[in-house]
Design an enzyme around this catalytic site. Structure first.
Site, short mmCIF file in Angstrom:
data_model
loop_
_atom_site.label_atom_id
_atom_site.label_comp_id
_atom_site.label_asym_id
_atom_site.label_seq_id
_atom_site.Cartn_x
_atom_site.Cartn_y
_atom_site.Cartn_z
N ARG A 18 0.82 -1.21 0.00
CA ARG A 18 0.00 0.00 0.00
C ARG A 18 0.86 1.26 0.00
O ARG A 18 0.54 2.24 -0.68
CB ARG A 18 -0.95 0.01 1.20
CG ARG A 18 -2.00 -1.09 1.15
CD ARG A 18 -2.79 -1.17 2.42
NE ARG A 18 -1.88 -1.45 3.54
CZ ARG A 18 -2.13 -1.16 4.81
NH1 ARG A 18 -3.25 -0.57 5.16
NH2 ARG A 18 -1.26 -1.45 5.75
N ASN A 36 -6.02 -3.01 2.44
CA ASN A 36 -5.96 -4.46 2.58
C ASN A 36 -7.37 -5.01 2.75
O ASN A 36 -8.21 -4.37 3.39
CB ASN A 36 -5.14 -4.86 3.81
CG ASN A 36 -3.65 -4.67 3.62
OD1 ASN A 36 -3.16 -4.59 2.50
ND2 ASN A 36 -2.92 -4.58 4.72
#
Length: 90
Positions: A18, A36
């Protein structure tokens, strides 16, 4: 404005995925989120001009993250109004 929802599969959690996507996003004129998912995938929502958006998505898939990817599922979606910047959603 074009928008995409992308699901990344593979070893994509616990490897800085990320944060790398957010860093890559800084080089493009796109807005969106990355997060996520409970099933081990990462979900990306990104919007921008079509060419810029496609270049951003290609940059992710050709970055150092490439070795972690087992699958990429892209969907064309409606752009969400009012999204500003690019954020990691926790």
């Amino acid at each position: 404005m074009s928008a995409r929802q992308v699901f990344y599969e593979g070893k994509v959690q616990g490897v800085g995925f990320r944060y790398t996507v957010k860093r890559i996003a800084n080089g493009y004129d796109v807005v969106g989120t990355v997060r996520n998912l409970p099933d081990g995938r990462v979900e990306l929502y990104a919007a921008g001009e079509r060419e810029e958006l496609e270049a951003f998505l290609t940059a992710i898939e050709e970055s150092e993250l490439k070795s972690h990817l087992r699958g990429v599922e892209r969907h064309v979606v409606e752009a969400t109004p009012g999204v500003r910047g690019f954020q990691i959603v926790h």
